[in-house]
Design a protein around this motif. Structure first.
Motif, mmCIF file in Angstrom:
data_model
loop_
_atom_site.group_PDB
_atom_site.id
_atom_site.type_symbol
_atom_site.label_atom_id
_atom_site.label_comp_id
_atom_site.label_asym_id
_atom_site.label_seq_id
_atom_site.Cartn_x
_atom_site.Cartn_y
_atom_site.Cartn_z
ATOM 1 N N LYS A 3 43.989 51.479 32.118
ATOM 2 C CA LYS A 3 43.164 50.479 32.800
ATOM 3 C C LYS A 3 43.193 49.186 31.999
ATOM 4 O O LYS A 3 42.897 49.198 30.806
ATOM 5 N N THR A 5 42.347 44.716 32.100
ATOM 6 C CA THR A 5 41.683 43.620 32.806
ATOM 7 C C THR A 5 42.350 42.309 32.422
ATOM 8 O O THR A 5 42.931 42.177 31.347
ATOM 9 N N SER A 23 46.234 50.406 36.104
ATOM 10 C CA SER A 23 45.223 49.967 37.062
ATOM 11 C C SER A 23 44.685 48.627 36.566
ATOM 12 O O SER A 23 44.148 48.537 35.461
ATOM 13 N N SER A 25 42.230 45.281 36.891
ATOM 14 C CA SER A 25 41.051 44.659 37.492
ATOM 15 C C SER A 25 40.934 43.248 36.944
ATOM 16 O O SER A 25 41.328 42.979 35.809
ATOM 17 N N SER A 133 42.547 47.204 47.438
ATOM 18 C CA SER A 133 42.099 46.933 46.063
ATOM 19 C C SER A 133 41.836 45.435 45.845
ATOM 20 O O SER A 133 41.571 45.022 44.724
ATOM 21 N N GLU A 156 40.397 45.001 42.079
ATOM 22 C CA GLU A 156 39.751 46.092 41.355
ATOM 23 C C GLU A 156 40.626 47.329 41.516
ATOM 24 O O GLU A 156 40.966 47.706 42.631
ATOM 25 N N ASP A 157 40.984 47.911 40.410
ATOM 26 C CA ASP A 157 41.830 49.119 40.440
ATOM 27 C C ASP A 157 43.106 48.881 41.252
ATOM 28 O O ASP A 157 43.480 49.681 42.103
#
Lengths: 187, 279
Positions: A3, A5, A23, A25, A133, A156-157
């Protein structure tokens, strides 16, 4: 699944390897053929870009029009090689990530090593699914280009896979060599 | 002489543009399900799952399965006993495309080749008309994405090269195209005619149902052999490595000049869209 960002930093990028499922975000900026040309023309003229490119990810996409009830239409990646002519110039001013589909030119792969940038692929053609997403969209430049205008997308994701990392590895080459068999084998 | 009004044609084209972009054919969905079973690569399996989910969302929510809703290729079969009333047939087709893309929230992707300025209507459509016997009027709408179109080729081989040169060219085309045309793809091949005839026949070969048998035994065998060779390249779904690069190979042949061996290869992404209506 890793994950991450936005904005992307050298530390985030150093932790990503070709083949990693990621993923994302945060925020992506969208641009494709004509928008890239305009951005590079601005740089040639010594002018400011219409958004802060430092640490940014550019998503190669031209979404379909959104229905009145939706934030965005379908929004899958377009083929990346058409942006190869511009990618290094944008890395030079701070772009750190690209999302598209398909193989990049050798000079772009080398530039990713030099500038510590990364290239992800999203699933080409899974555009209705990918749109799920995307949380919000605003046009930041070149409204006249319609689907090709530059948008800021909050995601997001957002799922993708690392194709090229800063060590020069390429998932397309790794994947194909793992599964190729028979007389047409190339390596 | 059977009369068909342009208002019927406009409405049919409008509806087909939307249907083609929202609803993937059962034959393609079936091929995804088979791919999910046969694919060895975990990445490849995940892609087939995502494509099945994507098709379901597109159908349920009436949104395009791909943001690239294509250049609109229109195949017309017009019986010579049919009389079109109320205006121009070409204008009617383009009106239908314009309305379908506007009302259906489909992306307009057609531009001037030099200025790259968008026509904002997705027109002009590419209209391929066959005049046939009788009084049939059949419209097939086949939106084609730019990514896979860019990977398609027409070439003129030397007749001495024969079938081997044809097969090698097709395999090499897939190898070079790699992940660009959004695999899993359908590989349409047309052999013969002239360069332009081959190109149109290859596009037409994409309309054949996946899994349907080629009635020509020799071509059927070539299709099977090519499918194995192409998939053995290991490029796989989305080019990430795997067993399923091509879902099918469709071959058409046509007589050609004694000096030529034209070959067209049209690759189609997994969003292999076409919907037809008979008026």
């Amino acid at each position: 699944m890793k994950k991450i960002t936005t904005p992307l930093t050298d530390d985030i990028i150093a932790d990503l390897s070709a083949g990693d499922q990621v993923s994302i975000s945060g925020y992506l900026y969208t641009a494709r053929d004509v928008a890239h040309k305009r951005l590079v023309d601005l740089l040639d003229e010594g002018k400011e870009l219409p958004f802060n490119i430092e640490g940014s990810i550019i998503y190669y996409v031209g979404p379909s029009p959104s229905k009145p009830s939706a934030v965005v239409g379908s929004a899958g990646p377009t083929t990346s090689y058409r942006m190869d002519a511009y990618a290094e110039r944008l890395m030079d001013v701070g772009m750190k990530g690209m999302i598209g589909k398909g193989k990049r030119a050798d000079n772009v792969v080398q530039a990713m090593i030099n500038y510590r940038a990364i290239y992800f692929a999203a699933i080409g053609g899974a555009a209705a699914l990918i749109a799920k997403s995307i949380r919000s969209v605003e046009i930041v430049a070149y409204k006249d280009l319609g689907p090709e205008s530059i948008r800021r997308m909050e995601v997001e994701d957002f799922r993708c896979v690392v194709i090229n990392d800063i060590s020069g590895k390429d998932l397309y080459e790794i994947g194909q060599s793992e599964y190729q068999i028979g007389p047409d084998k190339t390596n | 002489m059977r009369e068909i009004s342009i208002t019927q044609i406009i409405e049919a084209v409008r509806k087909l543009c939307m249907d083609a972009n929202y609803r993937l054919g059962e034959d393609v969905l079936g091929a995804f399900k088979r791919g999910l079973k046969t694919e060895e690569s975990p990445n490849g399996k995940a892609i087939f799952e995502a494509l099945l989910e994507n098709a379901e969302i597109a159908k349920t929510e009436q949104v395009p399965m791909c943001q690239d809703t294509g250049i609109t290729v229109v195949f017309l079969e017009v019986g010579q006993e049919v009389h079109i009333t109320g205006g121009s047939l070409n204008d009617a087709i383009n009106d239908g495309v314009r309305k379908g893309y506007e009302d259906g929230y489909l992306r307009k992707s057609i531009c001037d080749p030099f200025t790259r300025i968008n026509t904002n209507t997705n027109t002009p459509a590419v209209i391929i008309t066959d005049i046939v016997d009788g009084d049939i009027f059949k419209i097939t709408i086949a939106p084609k994405g730019g990514g896979s179109e860019n990977m398609s080729r027409v070439t003129m081989l030397t007749p001495s090269g024969g079938k081997n040169a044809i097969m090698d060219f097709v395999v090499q085309r897939c190898q070079e195209a790699g992940s660009n045309p959004c695999p899993p793809v359908i590989v349409a091949v047309a052999i013969g005619g002239t360069p332009e005839k081959a190109a149109i026949l290859a596009k037409r070969a994409l309309l054949r149902d996946i899994g349907s048998e080629n009635p020509d035994l020799e071509l059927k065998e070539m299709e099977s052999e090519l499918l194995v060779r192409i998939n053995n390249l290991g490029i796989g779904p989305q080019g990430l490595g795997g067993r399923n690069y091509a879902l099918a190979v469709h071959i058409i042949k046509h007589p050609c000049h004694i000096a030529t061996l034209p070959l067209a290869v049209n690759l189609c992404c997994h969003a292999s869209r076409h919907k037809e209506m008979v008026l």
